[in-house]
Motif scaffolding. Sequence first.
Motif, PDB file in Angstrom:
ATOM      1  N   ARG A   1       0.884  -1.155  -0.028  1.00 14.55           N
ATOM      2  CA  ARG A   1       0.086  -0.012  -0.112  1.00 14.55           C
ATOM      3  C   ARG A   1       0.917   1.294  -0.091  1.00 14.55           C
ATOM      4  O   ARG A   1       2.119   1.052   0.411  1.00 14.55           O
ATOM      5  CB  ARG A   1      -0.797   0.096   1.215  1.00 14.55           C
ATOM      6  CG  ARG A   1      -1.998  -1.253   1.155  1.00 14.55           C
ATOM      7  CD  ARG A   1      -2.854  -1.028   2.307  1.00 14.55           C
ATOM      8  NE  ARG A   1      -4.114  -0.188   1.654  1.00 14.55           N
ATOM      9  CZ  ARG A   1      -5.101   0.035   2.256  1.00 14.55           C
ATOM     10  NH1 ARG A   1      -5.356  -0.229   3.646  1.00 14.55           N
ATOM     11  NH2 ARG A   1      -6.047   0.712   1.648  1.00 14.55           N
TER      12      ARG A   1
ATOM     13  N   PHE B   1       8.512  -3.332   6.231  1.00 20.56           N
ATOM     14  CA  PHE B   1       7.138  -3.866   5.786  1.00 20.56           C
ATOM     15  C   PHE B   1       7.082  -3.927   4.072  1.00 20.56           C
ATOM     16  O   PHE B   1       6.124  -4.299   3.458  1.00 20.56           O
ATOM     17  CB  PHE B   1       6.132  -3.562   6.320  1.00 20.56           C
ATOM     18  CG  PHE B   1       5.824  -3.821   7.805  1.00 20.56           C
ATOM     19  CD1 PHE B   1       4.912  -4.775   8.096  1.00 20.56           C
ATOM     20  CD2 PHE B   1       6.528  -3.376   8.693  1.00 20.56           C
ATOM     21  CE1 PHE B   1       4.877  -5.260   9.381  1.00 20.56           C
ATOM     22  CE2 PHE B   1       6.437  -3.759  10.085  1.00 20.56           C
ATOM     23  CZ  PHE B   1       5.445  -4.683  10.527  1.00 20.56           C
TER      24      PHE B   1
ATOM     25  N   GLY C   1       4.993  -2.691  14.263  1.00 17.75           N
ATOM     26  CA  GLY C   1       4.832  -3.387  13.053  1.00 17.75           C
ATOM     27  C   GLY C   1       3.156  -3.501  13.132  1.00 17.75           C
ATOM     28  O   GLY C   1       2.670  -3.546  12.094  1.00 17.75           O
ATOM     29  N   GLN C   2       2.612  -3.348  14.380  1.00 19.86           N
ATOM     30  CA  GLN C   2       1.162  -3.622  14.651  1.00 19.86           C
ATOM     31  C   GLN C   2       0.374  -2.469  14.113  1.00 19.86           C
ATOM     32  O   GLN C   2      -0.750  -2.480  13.293  1.00 19.86           O
ATOM     33  CB  GLN C   2       0.776  -3.746  15.916  1.00 19.86           C
ATOM     34  CG  GLN C   2       1.155  -5.191  16.448  1.00 19.86           C
ATOM     35  CD  GLN C   2       0.856  -6.265  16.500  1.00 19.86           C
ATOM     36  OE1 GLN C   2      -0.458  -6.411  16.473  1.00 19.86           O
ATOM     37  NE2 GLN C   2       1.302  -7.147  15.747  1.00 19.86           N
ATOM     38  N   LEU C   3       1.051  -1.316  14.080  1.00 23.13           N
ATOM     39  CA  LEU C   3       0.461  -0.053  13.674  1.00 23.13           C
ATOM     40  C   LEU C   3       0.515  -0.179  12.002  1.00 23.13           C
ATOM     41  O   LEU C   3      -0.416  -0.055  11.169  1.00 23.13           O
ATOM     42  CB  LEU C   3       0.934   1.331  13.933  1.00 23.13           C
ATOM     43  CG  LEU C   3       0.869   2.483  13.136  1.00 23.13           C
ATOM     44  CD1 LEU C   3      -0.699   2.908  13.408  1.00 23.13           C
ATOM     45  CD2 LEU C   3       1.604   3.595  13.761  1.00 23.13           C
ATOM     46  N   ILE C   4       1.354  -0.565  11.475  1.00 18.40           N
ATOM     47  CA  ILE C   4       1.775  -0.534  10.132  1.00 18.40           C
ATOM     48  C   ILE C   4       0.890  -1.634   9.291  1.00 18.40           C
ATOM     49  O   ILE C   4       0.070  -1.316   8.248  1.00 18.40           O
ATOM     50  CB  ILE C   4       3.260  -1.009   9.563  1.00 18.40           C
ATOM     51  CG1 ILE C   4       4.364  -0.264  10.540  1.00 18.40           C
ATOM     52  CG2 ILE C   4       3.452  -1.169   8.039  1.00 18.40           C
ATOM     53  CD1 ILE C   4       3.987   1.433  10.024  1.00 18.40           C
ATOM     54  N   GLU C   5       0.662  -2.716  10.108  1.00  9.03           N
ATOM     55  CA  GLU C   5      -0.156  -3.783   9.938  1.00  9.03           C
ATOM     56  C   GLU C   5      -1.708  -3.215   9.588  1.00  9.03           C
ATOM     57  O   GLU C   5      -2.538  -3.542   8.637  1.00  9.03           O
ATOM     58  CB  GLU C   5      -0.178  -5.158  10.873  1.00  9.03           C
ATOM     59  CG  GLU C   5      -0.948  -6.191  10.273  1.00  9.03           C
ATOM     60  CD  GLU C   5      -1.444  -7.228  11.155  1.00  9.03           C
ATOM     61  OE1 GLU C   5      -1.529  -8.462  10.867  1.00  9.03           O
ATOM     62  OE2 GLU C   5      -1.257  -6.925  12.458  1.00  9.03           O
TER      63      GLU C   5
ATOM     64  N   GLY D   1      -2.560  -0.268   9.207  1.00  9.30           N
ATOM     65  CA  GLY D   1      -2.571   0.526   7.865  1.00  9.30           C
ATOM     66  C   GLY D   1      -2.912  -0.354   6.573  1.00  9.30           C
ATOM     67  O   GLY D   1      -3.538   0.105   5.762  1.00  9.30           O
ATOM     68  N   ILE D   2      -2.253  -1.469   6.629  1.00  8.72           N
ATOM     69  CA  ILE D   2      -2.250  -2.351   5.449  1.00  8.72           C
ATOM     70  C   ILE D   2      -3.540  -3.090   5.535  1.00  8.72           C
ATOM     71  O   ILE D   2      -4.339  -3.288   4.461  1.00  8.72           O
ATOM     72  CB  ILE D   2      -1.190  -3.388   5.417  1.00  8.72           C
ATOM     73  CG1 ILE D   2       0.375  -2.747   5.221  1.00  8.72           C
ATOM     74  CG2 ILE D   2      -1.501  -4.483   4.440  1.00  8.72           C
ATOM     75  CD1 ILE D   2       1.533  -3.776   5.684  1.00  8.72           C
ATOM     76  N   GLN D   3      -4.026  -3.515   6.488  1.00  6.27           N
ATOM     77  CA  GLN D   3      -5.393  -4.284   6.626  1.00  6.27           C
ATOM     78  C   GLN D   3      -6.749  -3.537   6.697  1.00  6.27           C
ATOM     79  O   GLN D   3      -7.866  -4.001   6.348  1.00  6.27           O
ATOM     80  CB  GLN D   3      -5.366  -5.217   7.786  1.00  6.27           C
ATOM     81  CG  GLN D   3      -4.102  -6.333   7.760  1.00  6.27           C
ATOM     82  CD  GLN D   3      -4.058  -7.203   6.595  1.00  6.27           C
ATOM     83  OE1 GLN D   3      -5.036  -7.577   5.839  1.00  6.27           O
ATOM     84  NE2 GLN D   3      -2.735  -7.669   6.455  1.00  6.27           N
ATOM     85  N   SER D   4      -6.676  -2.165   7.125  1.00  8.18           N
ATOM     86  CA  SER D   4      -7.664  -1.341   7.376  1.00  8.18           C
ATOM     87  C   SER D   4      -8.023  -0.746   6.197  1.00  8.18           C
ATOM     88  O   SER D   4      -7.359  -0.230   5.250  1.00  8.18           O
ATOM     89  CB  SER D   4      -7.615  -0.870   8.601  1.00  8.18           C
ATOM     90  OG  SER D   4      -7.256  -1.225   9.420  1.00  8.18           O
TER      91      SER D   4
END
Lengths: 102, 131, 130
Positions: free
Chosen positions: B15, B44, C113-117, C119-122
């Motif tokens: 993204r 990432f 990484g949980q924040l980036i995830e 951002g990716i998943q939401s």
Amino acid sequence: MPMLHTVNKSPFERRTLDTALRHAVKGAAILLIEDGVYAAFDGTVVAEKVKAALADHKIYVLGPDVAARGMSEHHVIEGIGVVDYGGFVDLVTEYDKVQSWL
Amino acid sequence: MAEPWEDDELEGPVRKFMYVNRRAPYGTIYALESLEVVLIAAAFEQDVTLVFMDDGVYQIKKDQNTDAIGVKNFSPTYRALEGYDVEKLYVEKESLASRGLTTDDLIVPVQLVDKDQLAQLMEEQEVILSF
Amino acid sequence: MKLSVLVNEGPYQHQSADSAIQFTKAALERGHEIFRVFFYHDGVNNGTRFAVPPQDDRNITQEWTALAKEHGLDLVVCIAAAQRRGILDENEAKRQGKDGNNIADGFRISGLGQLIEAGIQSDRMVIFGD
């Protein structure tokens, strides 16, 4: 759809609203929350600027933050929409993404 | 031994992430902690864009010397971003000019964009994290 | 839709935690999924169970805990920001040789990484802060 910009600072103390307006493309929406709601009222020194912005942007103000501050929805500049938290959520989903100008 | 925050394994689409830096360093922690987000984000392999605007341009001012304030000078880290494949660094022209600065005052090479180009660039993103 | 929320300020000092709670409740009422609430900067202070606000005031941490219980919310406190500010769970307290932990029910400590995830998943990320 372009994005939703949220502004949470008083326009009398900070320049966040100006920054948001300068970077909002035509069709982008502005939502005023927290101390940002003070930009939404008629009769202030920023009212003309906000009215001018209505030509290119839909502008919304969060009603619960207006009421909390003793301000009247009746004095909200004509053309600005008053929304509750549900309306805030709807705007977030309606526009493509959110830029929170902190 | 792996630190717990290095355990994150992810799958998913790439993204377009934009990190918007609008605060000066040292006066508050936002600049340092947003840089920490960018460094983690690099792992990432997302499409990362960094923007410096408003007082955020001061984050990458040359010649920072924090010896006498007792705070770590983290500005050299911006020069390391290239090694993390974070290469899209944009600075808003108006923010720089209004503070009497030019790109010569900055510790990293950046692309200058005006406010309208920046607004367009923001619209092209999928996730905007503003600090 | 799948939404994530980032809270960047501590409770009480700034309205952002309250705004985030009201927003999260409204999103759940609208039938949206909250993928994650991530606490960063001083926002990590939302996650301490040691805060004791006056009885006639709202208890922001308990409100988060109640939301987490009722809706299975994933409340994630950033480990790096938490370590700076003394927010510890049992594992971290042990790892850092501290004599106790203070994380509230429903919160967990994890990496950025949980924040980036999120951002990716939401589908959308909404930030509350100062």
